[in-house]
Design an enzyme around this catalytic site. Structure first.
Site, short mmCIF file in Angstrom:
data_model
loop_
_atom_site.label_atom_id
_atom_site.label_comp_id
_atom_site.label_asym_id
_atom_site.label_seq_id
_atom_site.Cartn_x
_atom_site.Cartn_y
_atom_site.Cartn_z
N HIS A 1 8.35 -6.30 -1.72
CA HIS A 1 7.52 -7.37 -0.76
C HIS A 1 6.04 -7.16 -1.41
CE1 HIS A 1 5.65 -9.63 2.24
NE2 HIS A 1 5.28 -8.48 2.70
N ASN B 1 0.02 -12.61 -0.07
CA ASN B 1 1.40 -12.03 1.01
C ASN B 1 2.11 -13.43 1.45
OD1 ASN B 1 2.94 -11.32 2.95
ND2 ASN B 1 1.78 -9.52 3.75
N CYS C 1 8.45 -10.09 7.06
CA CYS C 1 8.36 -9.91 5.72
C CYS C 1 9.67 -9.37 4.80
CB CYS C 1 7.23 -9.22 5.30
SG CYS C 1 5.68 -9.77 5.84
O1 UT7 Z 1 3.41 -7.93 4.92
C1 UT7 Z 1 3.59 -7.12 6.17
C2 UT7 Z 1 2.94 -5.67 5.87
N1 UT7 Z 1 1.54 -5.99 5.64
C3 UT7 Z 1 0.86 -4.88 4.96
O2 UT7 Z 1 1.66 -4.18 4.52
C4 UT7 Z 1 -0.55 -4.99 4.95
C5 UT7 Z 1 -1.06 -3.72 5.23
N2 UT7 Z 1 -2.39 -3.28 5.25
C6 UT7 Z 1 -3.05 -3.52 4.08
O3 UT7 Z 1 -3.01 -4.13 3.42
C7 UT7 Z 1 -4.75 -3.09 4.59
O4 UT7 Z 1 -4.91 -2.27 5.30
C8 UT7 Z 1 -5.46 -4.22 4.60
C9 UT7 Z 1 -5.93 -5.03 3.19
C10 UT7 Z 1 -5.21 -5.07 5.86
C11 UT7 Z 1 -7.04 -3.64 4.99
O5 UT7 Z 1 -7.42 -2.73 3.90
P1 UT7 Z 1 -8.22 -1.38 4.56
O6 UT7 Z 1 -8.66 -0.91 3.15
O7 UT7 Z 1 -7.05 -0.58 5.04
O8 UT7 Z 1 -9.47 -1.92 5.37
P2 UT7 Z 1 -9.84 -1.35 6.76
O9 UT7 Z 1 -8.94 -2.56 7.66
O10 UT7 Z 1 -9.77 -0.10 7.00
O11 UT7 Z 1 -11.37 -1.97 7.09
C12 UT7 Z 1 -12.24 -1.39 5.97
C13 UT7 Z 1 -13.48 -2.39 6.34
C14 UT7 Z 1 -13.76 -2.55 7.56
O12 UT7 Z 1 -15.20 -2.43 7.84
P3 UT7 Z 1 -16.10 -1.02 8.40
O13 UT7 Z 1 -15.47 -0.95 9.78
O14 UT7 Z 1 -15.56 0.05 7.27
O15 UT7 Z 1 -17.50 -1.63 8.46
C15 UT7 Z 1 -13.66 -4.01 7.81
O16 UT7 Z 1 -14.20 -4.70 8.85
O17 UT7 Z 1 -13.49 -3.35 5.61
C16 UT7 Z 1 -13.90 -4.55 6.55
N3 UT7 Z 1 -13.08 -5.81 6.15
C17 UT7 Z 1 -13.71 -6.78 5.25
N4 UT7 Z 1 -14.64 -6.90 4.53
C18 UT7 Z 1 -14.75 -8.04 3.88
C19 UT7 Z 1 -12.17 -6.10 6.67
N5 UT7 Z 1 -11.52 -7.31 6.06
C20 UT7 Z 1 -12.53 -7.69 5.47
C21 UT7 Z 1 -12.67 -8.64 4.47
N6 UT7 Z 1 -13.81 -8.85 3.71
N7 UT7 Z 1 -11.57 -9.76 4.54
#
Ligand code: UT7
Length: 325
Positions: free
Chosen positions: A252, A282, A113
């Site tokens: 980005h 993204n 990225c």
């Molecule tokens: O471009 C390169 C760089 N990339 C980035 O910078 C991305 C960086 N990371 C992020 O943007 C975020 O960490 C994400 C958007 C990927 C995830 O958001 P988060 O707030 O960190 O969520 P999480 O991974 O901690 O997940 C929280 C909950 C989980 O459920 P439990 O374990 O709390 O029950 C996941 O299973 O959200 C759940 N979850 C979803 N639920 C509905 C994860 N993806 C989804 C989804 N829909 N698509």
């Protein structure tokens, strides 16, 4: 002093719009989760005839037209992508062929990225040495073909598209003023994509060798905010500038929460952050040049504006750049 200046921008997005609602019928997710956690409401998904090289060439044609430069006048083409049509030939050679830019040499650059800022830096170095060079930099991706559509934690985040710019030399005190780039390969496991099953058994990605993006989202989130903040502060410091001097940050586009957090830590009002994440998701190496082109064509950029760029991606790679428009 010779500087490298951007004289044309362009972008090319696939026609098909896929909304969060559309995804609800494909994976176990919701519009509410995606919108509140990422700021994404839609993304573009490429179809037949919209391969990475074709999107890249489409963006390049727009940038060349704006620059008033013909394809034959190009000396160098750099394409940044983590989803090229093929490993060999390079996507840059395929773009060269489509443009008919037969006087250019062409190569791909992979910094995930962060690719666009890396490529801008390389272009700037060539142009400083040979100011009449004309360089095309393209960021192009087809990430919908590189995500696991069963993995809701990644497939909802990414989109396809391409952005481009044309650079040449100037004796004016405008253009690319400075950039700072960083990498830390020790953290590769947190964000990876096998082009093909890895030849190195030590490099099997978490979750197996499948050829799709794997990401430890929350870890990447924290690194992204801190690393971009540090890169920006070091850059401003070394250039003797303050955050107040910056007219617009074009970062980005990975997550609106990353951008809000970054702006807050930098003391930059969020109105000064240009975002496209909502409608495109993204798009990795394409995200910055697409946002730049959009801001440029919307008349947001004024001559002599101080623009700040910030990027973060797999590798890890990250960095920041300052451009006087
Ligand atoms: O471009 C390169 C760089 N990339 C980035 O910078 C991305 C960086 N990371 C992020 O943007 C975020 O960490 C994400 C958007 C990927 C995830 O958001 P988060 O707030 O960190 O969520 P999480 O991974 O901690 O997940 C929280 C909950 C989980 O459920 P439990 O374990 O709390 O029950 C996941 O299973 O959200 C759940 N979850 C979803 N639920 C509905 C994860 N993806 C989804 C989804 N829909 N698509």
């Amino acid at each position: 002093m010779n500087r490298a200046i951007i004289i044309g921008t362009g972008s090319c997005m696939p026609k098909r719009v896929v909304t969060n609602r559309d995804l609800e019928s494909m994976v176990d997710t919701s519009d509410e989760w995606i919108t509140t956690r990422t700021g994404i409401t839609a993304r573009r998904i490429a179809g037949p005839g919209e391969e990475t090289s074709r999107l890249g060439a489409g963006a390049a044609r727009e940038a060349l037209a704006m620059a008033g430069v013909t394809a034959e006048e190009l000396d160098l083409i750099i394409v940044c992508s983590i989803s090229p049509d093929m490993v060999m030939p390079s996507c840059a050679c395929l773009v060269q062929k489509q443009l008919g830019a037969l006087n250019a040499f062409a190569f791909d650059l992979n910094a995930a990225c962060s690719g666009f800022l890396y490529a801008l830096d390389v272009a700037e170095k060539y142009i400083r040495a040979t100011p009449d060079m004309k360089v095309l930099v393209v960021g192009a991706e087809n990430l919908s073909s590189r995500v696991n559509w069963q993995d809701r934690s990644t497939c909802v985040l990414f989109g396809d598209g391409a952005g481009a710019c044309v650079l040449t030399g100037t004796s004016e005190d405008r253009g690319i003023l400075a950039s700072r780039l960083y990498s830390d390969g020790r953290l590769w496991r947190l964000l990876s994509l096998n082009g093909a099953p890895s030849l190195n058994p030590d490099l099997e990605s978490p979750g197996g060798n499948g050829t799709y993006i794997k990401m430890a989202g929350p870890d990447v989130f924290k690194h992204a905010v801190r690393s971009m903040e540090e890169a920006v502060l070091r850059l401003l410091d070394s250039e003797g500038r303050a955050i107040e001097d910056v007219r617009l940050l074009i970062p980005h586009q990975a997550n609106i929460r990353i951008l809000k957090s970054l702006a807050e830590r930098l003391g930059l009002p969020f109105e000064k952050v240009y975002t496209t994440i909502g409608k495109y998701g993204n798009t990795s190496a394409a995200s910055v040049p697409v946002a730049l082109d959009e801001a440029n064509r919307a008349g947001v950029l004024r001559r002599d504006d101080l623009l700040l760029f910030g990027v973060f991606g797999g590798g890890f790679t990250w960095g920041a750049a300052l451009v006087r428009w």
